[in-house]
Design an enzyme around this catalytic site. Sequence first.
Site, PDB file in Angstrom:
ATOM      1  CE1 TYR A 143      -3.467  -2.711   0.670  1.00  0.00           C
ATOM      2  CE2 TYR A 143      -4.622  -0.676   1.217  1.00  0.00           C
ATOM      3  CZ  TYR A 143      -4.652  -2.025   0.895  1.00  0.00           C
ATOM      4  OH  TYR A 143      -5.854  -2.673   0.800  1.00  0.00           O
ATOM      5  CE  LYS A 192       2.059 -17.727  -2.360  1.00  0.00           C
ATOM      6  NZ  LYS A 192       1.214 -18.929  -2.383  1.00  0.00           N
ATOM      7  CG  ASP A 224      -1.721 -20.273  -0.994  1.00  0.00           C
ATOM      8  OD1 ASP A 224      -1.164 -20.182   0.123  1.00  0.00           O
ATOM      9  OD2 ASP A 224      -1.231 -20.923  -1.943  1.00  0.00           O
ATOM     10  CG  ASP A 248      -8.028  -4.761   1.828  1.00  0.00           C
ATOM     11  OD1 ASP A 248      -8.973  -4.270   2.469  1.00  0.00           O
ATOM     12  OD2 ASP A 248      -7.977  -4.763   0.578  1.00  0.00           O
ATOM     13  CG  ASP A 252     -13.532  -7.180   2.446  1.00  0.00           C
ATOM     14  OD1 ASP A 252     -13.256  -6.408   3.384  1.00  0.00           O
ATOM     15  OD2 ASP A 252     -14.011  -6.785   1.361  1.00  0.00           O
TER      16      ASP A 252
END
Length: 358
Positions: A143, A192, A224, A248, A252
Amino acid sequence: MGNYQFAVIRGDGIGPEIVEEGIAVLKKIGEKFGHTFSFTECLAGGAAIDATGHCLPEDTVAAAKAADAVILGAVGGPKWDNVPGNERPERALLGLREQLGLYANLRPAIIHQALSQASPIKQEIIGDSLDILIVRELTGGIYFGERGYREGKYGQEAYDTEAYSEMEVRRIAKKAFEAAMVRKKHLTSVDKANVLESSRLWRKTITQMAADYPEVTVDHLYVDNAAMQLVRDPKQFDVIVTSNMFGDILSDEASQITGSIGMLPSASLGEGSFGMYEPIHGSAPDIAGKGIANPIATILSMAMLLRYSLHLEQEACAIEEAVTQTLNAGFRTADIAAAGETALSTQEMGAKIREALS
Ligand code: IPM
Ligand code: MG
């Protein structure tokens, strides 16, 4: 009995409607517990672009810094989709997080028993309770990394960079370990590390820090796999700590498991008590102005404000209990109403929660 002052950024879309209900609940708490709350209205996001030409006016940042906490609705909408990247409404949110030093974003995903039917996940998988805390790094990573356009292998290309320093990982991990210590003492770090160098530093740092928290069980998951595990067996999680972008996305996902993104609050914190409080959902331009948005995420964000910035635990619990009571009594907004159930408006839901507080 205290005097507290807040900067209020209603923002765009449903922002103004839901913040109205959040403020009304705070005022009710003020009356009930004898606190005086004052509110300074500030502009940011699309509303600020329209009024001043800039998404984050300097006086908004100054007012936020001078306040005990910031209350934020949501920013953005299709109207500003063609504004250049660094002046988009979302930039205001990122600018606030960065300039206010709010690197730790706490996003609790809790299933209210009354709403367990609203979850798209089978009842036997979620059981009768779910309580996950996502601790999202908020001022680093892709970001905020270097970005731009350059000449690449196939002509012009755009790029964004993911970078994390050990210091940034340490300070967010500290918040997550501390949260785990007062919960079920289980921390899952999501990265990751099989692909990204920044994730390898992330994992190494968390592993080193784990030695300082021997009571906390620490696992590491690739993002993942974490996304899959969240729907396969969400009950395995207690506290999740992860990077800005992964947080983020996973927050959700977690919110939907609880039934509706309209239910989840958040607190953005730095060092000290100051913080910014906002629902995790966005500005929902499709339903803006219709009075049907669910104000609960914002109202629960006010509970987090009372807890983390003002250290008023009893008042925070009072709001949370009022929300639970209102849901148990069967009151629903459209997003959480089952087929055939009456849906209350934003204002009506706010009023029911205030009634439960009386
Ligand atoms: C969130 C939002 C923001 C983010 C957007 C609006 C910039 O999705 O708070 O989760 O990506 O952080
Ligand atoms: Mg998001």
